[in-house]
Every structure is written in structure tokens, then in C-alpha cells.
Design a protein around this motif. Structure first.
Motif, PDB file in Angstrom:
ATOM      1  N   CYS A   1      51.045  38.279  35.188  1.00  0.00           N
ATOM      2  CA  CYS A   1      50.416  37.294  34.298  1.00  0.00           C
ATOM      3  C   CYS A   1      50.272  37.900  32.909  1.00  0.00           C
ATOM      4  O   CYS A   1      49.661  38.957  32.746  1.00  0.00           O
ATOM      5  CB  CYS A   1      49.052  36.891  34.836  1.00  0.00           C
ATOM      6  SG  CYS A   1      48.141  35.821  33.703  1.00  0.00           S
TER       7      CYS A   1
ATOM      8  N   CYS B   1      46.140  37.908  31.989  1.00  0.00           N
ATOM      9  CA  CYS B   1      45.169  38.812  32.615  1.00  0.00           C
ATOM     10  C   CYS B   1      45.818  40.079  33.181  1.00  0.00           C
ATOM     11  O   CYS B   1      45.121  40.967  33.656  1.00  0.00           O
ATOM     12  CB  CYS B   1      44.391  38.084  33.712  1.00  0.00           C
ATOM     13  SG  CYS B   1      45.380  37.634  35.154  1.00  0.00           S
TER      14      CYS B   1
ATOM     15  N   HIS C   1      44.482  34.052  39.250  1.00  0.00           N
ATOM     16  CA  HIS C   1      43.391  34.941  38.839  1.00  0.00           C
ATOM     17  C   HIS C   1      42.595  34.369  37.663  1.00  0.00           C
ATOM     18  O   HIS C   1      41.381  34.320  37.703  1.00  0.00           O
ATOM     19  CB  HIS C   1      43.939  36.316  38.471  1.00  0.00           C
ATOM     20  CG  HIS C   1      44.775  36.923  39.551  1.00  0.00           C
ATOM     21  ND1 HIS C   1      44.237  37.451  40.703  1.00  0.00           N
ATOM     22  CD2 HIS C   1      46.118  37.066  39.669  1.00  0.00           C
ATOM     23  CE1 HIS C   1      45.215  37.895  41.485  1.00  0.00           C
ATOM     24  NE2 HIS C   1      46.360  37.675  40.877  1.00  0.00           N
ATOM     25  N   CYS C   2      43.311  33.951  36.596  1.00  0.00           N
ATOM     26  CA  CYS C   2      42.610  33.524  35.382  1.00  0.00           C
ATOM     27  C   CYS C   2      42.800  32.046  35.067  1.00  0.00           C
ATOM     28  O   CYS C   2      42.210  31.543  34.118  1.00  0.00           O
ATOM     29  CB  CYS C   2      43.036  34.384  34.194  1.00  0.00           C
ATOM     30  SG  CYS C   2      44.753  34.122  33.682  1.00  0.00           S
TER      31      CYS C   2
HETATM   32 ZN   LIG Z   1      46.171  35.557  34.897  1.00  0.00          ZN
END
Ligand SMILES: [Zn+2]
Length: 124
Positions: free
Chosen positions: A29, A32, A17-18
Motif C-alpha cells: 500500500c 500505509c 489496513h487504511c
Molecule cells: Zn494502506
């Protein structure tokens, strides 16, 4: 991608995602807060987090004096090993404080017991 092989204590991967580098064992995570995998047998997501400890936590605030020029700030976190060698250095963020403004900074080191997986036995 990583110098530590998957399945080894301390192994890392990239959050899809990040893109932050996180522990391979992380279910959520830490950067994020996105869920990364479903935990089989875990009724609640919290059950995997219960074993997490926070052996170090620092909270602090700075307040700009009511008068004077604005400040610009830079937040840098470094990690050193037992021999004092710097193994990580990260610019976390930058910003500015105007007259009378306050900003609070929190640093938390979370630790969990790594479940060592022995290959070839007891796999799901
Ligand atoms: Zn993340």
C-alpha cells in the motif's frame, strides 16, 4: 466499490489496513506501506518495485518568516485528464507553521507498466 472491474488496467480496491483507494496491482500500500499480498516467485519484495518509474516528482519547502503571526496551511492535490477535467481532488493534510518553522512537501507520481492478464490462458 469500484467502477473498474478487477483484472483491468487501472482497477482499484480498498486497502484493508487504511481504507485508502489503491491500485489492485499494488503489492504494498503506497499510503500505509503495509504488505498486501505475497508475490509468488518474487525472491525479494523489491523485485516488483524495480519496474516502477517516477515520471513526476516535486519537492518544496516553505519557511515561516522569523516574525509575524503563525500560518495555517492546507495541502490539496488535484488530478486532471487530457481534456483538463478534474478527475480527482484530495485534501492531503492541514497544519500550522509558527515563526521560523519550516515544512517540506513532496509529491511523487509513480508509474508501472500494467501487466495485462488475458482470461482463460496461462493462469496459475
Ligand atoms: Zn494502506
Amino acid at each position: 466499490m469500484s467502477s473498474v472491474r478487477p483484472g483491468v488496467v487501472g482497477a482499484t480496491r480498498r486497502c484493508p489496513h487504511c481504507r485508502e483507494t489503491i491500485l489492485e496491482s499494488a503489492a504494498v500500500c503506497p499510503a500505509c506501506k503495509h504488505y498486501l499480498r505475497y508475490e509468488p516467485g518474487a525472491g525479494a519484495a523489491e523485485s516488483t518495485q524495480e519496474s516502477a518509474q517516477t515520471p513526476l516528482r516535486i519537492d518544496g519547502s516553505i519557511r515561516h518568516p522569523p516574525d509575524g503571526e503563525p500560518w495555517e496551511y492546507t495541502v490539496v492535490v488535484t488530478i486532471r485528464n487530457d481534456r483538463g477535467e478534474e478527475i480527482a481532488r484530495k485534501l492531503v493534510g492541514v497544519g500550522a507553521l509558527a515563526s521560523g518553522e519550516q515544512c517540506t512537501f513532496s509529491l511523487a507520481v509513480e508509474a508501472v507498466e500494467a501487466r495485462t492478464r488475458r482470461p482463460g490462458k496461462g493462469g496459475r
